[in-house]
Scaffold this active site. Structure first.
Site, PDB file in Angstrom:
ATOM      1  N   ASP A 217      -1.866   1.432  -1.823  1.00  0.00           N
ATOM      2  CA  ASP A 217      -0.778   2.022  -2.621  1.00  0.00           C
ATOM      3  C   ASP A 217       0.469   2.158  -1.746  1.00  0.00           C
ATOM      4  O   ASP A 217       0.418   1.949  -0.540  1.00  0.00           O
ATOM      5  CB  ASP A 217      -1.201   3.376  -3.213  1.00  0.00           C
ATOM      6  CG  ASP A 217      -1.476   4.433  -2.153  1.00  0.00           C
ATOM      7  OD1 ASP A 217      -2.062   4.093  -1.112  1.00  0.00           O
ATOM      8  OD2 ASP A 217      -1.103   5.606  -2.355  1.00  0.00           O
ATOM      9  N   HIS A 533      -8.368  -4.076  -2.058  1.00  0.00           N
ATOM     10  CA  HIS A 533      -7.529  -3.299  -2.974  1.00  0.00           C
ATOM     11  C   HIS A 533      -6.240  -2.975  -2.229  1.00  0.00           C
ATOM     12  O   HIS A 533      -6.075  -1.889  -1.656  1.00  0.00           O
ATOM     13  CB  HIS A 533      -8.260  -2.027  -3.416  1.00  0.00           C
ATOM     14  CG  HIS A 533      -7.549  -1.278  -4.504  1.00  0.00           C
ATOM     15  ND1 HIS A 533      -7.729  -1.554  -5.840  1.00  0.00           N
ATOM     16  CD2 HIS A 533      -6.632  -0.280  -4.459  1.00  0.00           C
ATOM     17  CE1 HIS A 533      -6.969  -0.755  -6.567  1.00  0.00           C
ATOM     18  NE2 HIS A 533      -6.278   0.033  -5.746  1.00  0.00           N
ATOM     19  N   ASP A 576     -16.457  -7.125  -2.792  1.00  0.00           N
ATOM     20  CA  ASP A 576     -15.177  -7.674  -2.324  1.00  0.00           C
ATOM     21  C   ASP A 576     -14.328  -8.052  -3.524  1.00  0.00           C
ATOM     22  O   ASP A 576     -14.230  -9.220  -3.895  1.00  0.00           O
ATOM     23  CB  ASP A 576     -15.454  -8.892  -1.428  1.00  0.00           C
ATOM     24  CG  ASP A 576     -14.155  -9.487  -0.884  1.00  0.00           C
ATOM     25  OD1 ASP A 576     -13.114  -8.801  -0.950  1.00  0.00           O
ATOM     26  OD2 ASP A 576     -14.197 -10.633  -0.406  1.00  0.00           O
ATOM     27  N   GLU A 585     -10.612  -0.856  -0.452  1.00  0.00           N
ATOM     28  CA  GLU A 585      -9.195  -0.624  -0.152  1.00  0.00           C
ATOM     29  C   GLU A 585      -8.996  -0.713   1.369  1.00  0.00           C
ATOM     30  O   GLU A 585      -9.967  -0.830   2.144  1.00  0.00           O
ATOM     31  CB  GLU A 585      -8.729   0.752  -0.674  1.00  0.00           C
ATOM     32  CG  GLU A 585      -7.220   0.894  -0.627  1.00  0.00           C
ATOM     33  CD  GLU A 585      -6.641   1.994  -1.519  1.00  0.00           C
ATOM     34  OE1 GLU A 585      -7.382   2.676  -2.227  1.00  0.00           O
ATOM     35  OE2 GLU A 585      -5.393   2.145  -1.494  1.00  0.00           O
TER      36      GLU A 585
END
Ligand code: G3I
Ligand code: 9MR
Length: 604
Positions: A217, A533, A576, A585
């Protein structure tokens, strides 16, 4: 050079060598195929490996897929076949260079696998090798033995921070195919409700540029930046010769400062602006919700600083204290910075003492929580760092008052970081009579006892890795690495080889000696993480993920509820796939001990 290292190396040095354009184009055009037929010969053939499932991982040999230092312990995990011997084969000459007996079988309760161990520590001649066992269809993935075996992967793990920089355009000169426009200047950040103070009202604007995106993020969180920045600073402080001339091809490369410190400073520049005028530190700089699966420059949601609290402020105090002592040696390059960091650290520590019980309140935004309920470890760590910086006894008294045990560090449990610093500076403090012999011995023995317990556990483990059945939580790979980080301190204090072997096992676990048969570091290893991620890796139209990031790893919580986890057993709870934010992530705090251990193994 090894083929799986080729594309990363070419990216790191793209500007310098100027010859890797074709290779980069090939990577760009690459699509995964089941057969691997379209993969150019010099590309990471991980693209050719079908997605893992329990059936096709059980019968693989699991070993470090990258490399071993020449004099390191070298172990591989062999499925429980009837063969009692194994061969090490030179991949170039195809000759068997070493044969020996496998251990008797043993079962790992974390994965359910019964396996044997191949020990080829005595192979020390540099080269490219694999391992073969009669009646097994596949040999081990190829690996290197040599003093440079971990050099490229170290540089990539450090360079991952550059790829996660906010407030900067990533130039192709440094970023290769992963170049991108400037994003998140963070010069227009609002004070969120709950973050106001006497001089800053809700909705007021502040500037808090730079820093690293936390993870997949795009938000920036102080608590997690604390342990990450510390661990990188420790890597430099402990192995400064190793970093002296290391060029990782970032915009600052070639200046008077080691690249690792330039990279760290990018985050310190942000952190400084997360401190309010009263000394308290905001918890995070964030949007209200997570952004979509887009590149950073494609987001434009308002960003806020959120609620000052005790743990964020103490993390900040500890890191600024360390930064002050480290940057004191770079006064010419950064005049006044060391003094400014010191002042910021003291001011933060004082604030935390005045407001000693403020927890993070997760009401304002749903993004990363990093909520922590116990602050003794943060107080202990910050006091240790401020004592080392100022030599003031009151901080040492406060360190003792918290009475913390040594444990492997993690973002909510940071006491171990203070012990690392005291262990490293102990000799000097002793000579200056700042610590008594009794005090230093006590610190040492706490570290050594902890490391002995981990080392005994590794030696009793079927895969010979520092992972127990209960260790497979969110970010478990960082657990394996941070155990290695703590055990390395015992090696530094005693020189005992058994501790170094445990550190090697931490790295081997991450690079392939694990139940799911993955090298968890993007871009490195024949069967490595391909779909983390990580919003940039997902949205950039480049098949290869941004290199050098370690994935979170198996997590039996499976909070993302994604399909196709490799298995139900804790050590198999990995998939994965972009979907899996709970096992796949990447974040800055998981990469930092990877950088540290890879430096430690090469610098020792
Ligand atoms: O505190 C309990 C502990 O008592 C228990 O023994 C242990 C066993 O499961 O769990 C502990 O809580 C865990 C907590 O982390 C502390 O380690 C939670 O189960 C676990 O869900 C939680 O995971 C965190 C996750 O965010 C969800 O909040 C990860 O550590 C943390 O690394 C991760 O961080 C995210 C950021 O919020 C946003 N950015 C990406 C980053 C990585 O995914
Ligand atoms: O993408 C988010 C990731 O960075 C966080 O670590 C994770 C846990 O907080 O959350 C992810 O966002 C997910 C959200 O929590 C739930 N809906 C799906 C989102 C991912 O696509």
């Amino acid at each position: 050079m090894k083929k799986h290292l080729l594309y990363i190396a070419s990216t790191l040095t793209l500007a310098a060598c100027g010859t890797s354009g074709n290779l980069i184009k090939e990577i760009n055009n690459l699509t995964p195929t089941a057969s691997g037929a379209s993969a150019p010969a010099n590309i990471n053939t991980a693209f050719a490996v079908p997605s893992a499932n329990k059936e096709n991982v059980t019968f693989r040999i699991k070993a470090n897929q990258i490399g071993y230092m020449r004099n390191a312990q070298k172990l591989a995990v062999i499925p429980n076949v009837s063969s009692t011997t194994f061969d090490v084969i030179n991949n170039v000459t195809k000759e068997v260079v070493y044969s020996s007996t496998l251990s008797s079988p043993s079962t790992w309760d974390a994965s359910g696998d019964t396996v044997k161990i191949a020990d080829f520590t005595s192979v020390t001649t540099p080269g490219e090798y694999t391992i073969a066992v009669k009646n097994l269809r596949y040999n081990a993935y190829p690996f290197t033995i040599g003093d440079d075996a971990l050099s490229d992967i170290h540089d990539a793990a450090l360079k991952a921070y550059y790829f996660n920089r906010a407030s900067i355009k990533l130039d192709p000169k440094y970023a290769g195919v992963w170049a991108r426009p400037l994003a998140h200047p963070d010069t227009n950040v609002k004070i969120a409700p709950g973050a106001e103070s006497g001089n800053r009202k809700v909705g007021d604007i502040i500037s808090a540029s730079k820093g690293w995106y936390d993870a997949g993020d795009y938000n920036k969180y102080v608590v997690n930046a604390g342990i990450s920045t510390y661990t990188l600073l420790a890597s430099y402080e402990h192995f400064s010769d190793f970093y002296k001339n290391r060029d990782i091809n970032i915009p600052e490369s070639g200046d008077a400062v080691p690249d690792i410190l330039d990279e760290i400073k990018w985050n310190l520049d942000w952190l400084e602006n997360m401190q309010d005028l009263d000394g308290g530190v905001y918890h995070k700089l964030t949007t209200e919700n997570f952004s979509g699966k887009v590149m950073p420059h494609e987001t434009n949601e308002q960003r806020f600083v959120v609620q000052k609290n005790t743990p964020a402020t103490l993390n900040f105090a500890a890191v600024m204290a360390v930064a002050s002592r480290v940057f004191a040696n770079y006064e010419d390059a950064f005049p006044g910075k060391s003094a400014a960091y010191k002042q910021a650290a003291i001011k933060a520590y004082d604030w935390a003492n005045r407001f000693a019980g403020i927890r993070y309140d997760h009401a304002f935004s749903v993004t990363g929580e990093y909520g922590d309920a116990t602050f003794s470890d943060e107080f202990s760590w910050a006091a240790a760092e401020l004592f080392i910086l100022t030599r003031e006894k009151s901080y040492l008294n406060e360190f003792y008052a918290e009475n913390q045990a040594v444990s492997a560090p993690s973002w909510p449990t940071v006491a171990g970081l203070g012990f690392i610093s005291l262990g490293f500076h102990g000799e000097k403090l002793l000579n200056e009579k700042q610590l008594s012999a009794k005090e230093f011995n006590e610190i040492k023995s706490k570290i050594v006892n902890h490391a002995s317990a981990i080392t005994d556990q590794v030696n009793a483990n079927a895969f010979r890795v520092p992972m127990n059945k209960g260790d497979f939580y969110w970010g478990s790979n960082s657990g394996a690495l941070n155990k290695g980080l703590m055990v390395y301190q015992a090696y530094a204090l005693t020189g005992e080889k058994r501790f170094l072997d445990t550190v090697t096992s931490s790295i081997d676990y991450i690079l392939g000696r694990n139940a799911v048969d993955y090298s968890f570091v993007t871009g490195f290893g024949e069967n490595s993480t391909l779909s983390p991620h990580h919003r940039q890796s997902y949205a950039d139209n480049v098949r290869a993920p941004v290199p050098g990031f370690v994935a979170g790893g198996p997590n039996e919580g499976k909070q993302d509820k994604c399909p196709n986890y490799i298995g139900d057993a804790p050590a198999l709870s990995y998939v994965d796939s972009w979907c899996s934010y709970a096992s796949n992530e990447v974040t800055i705090n998981w990469n930092a001990p990877l950088v540290y251990l890879l430096a430690a193994l090469q610098a020792k």
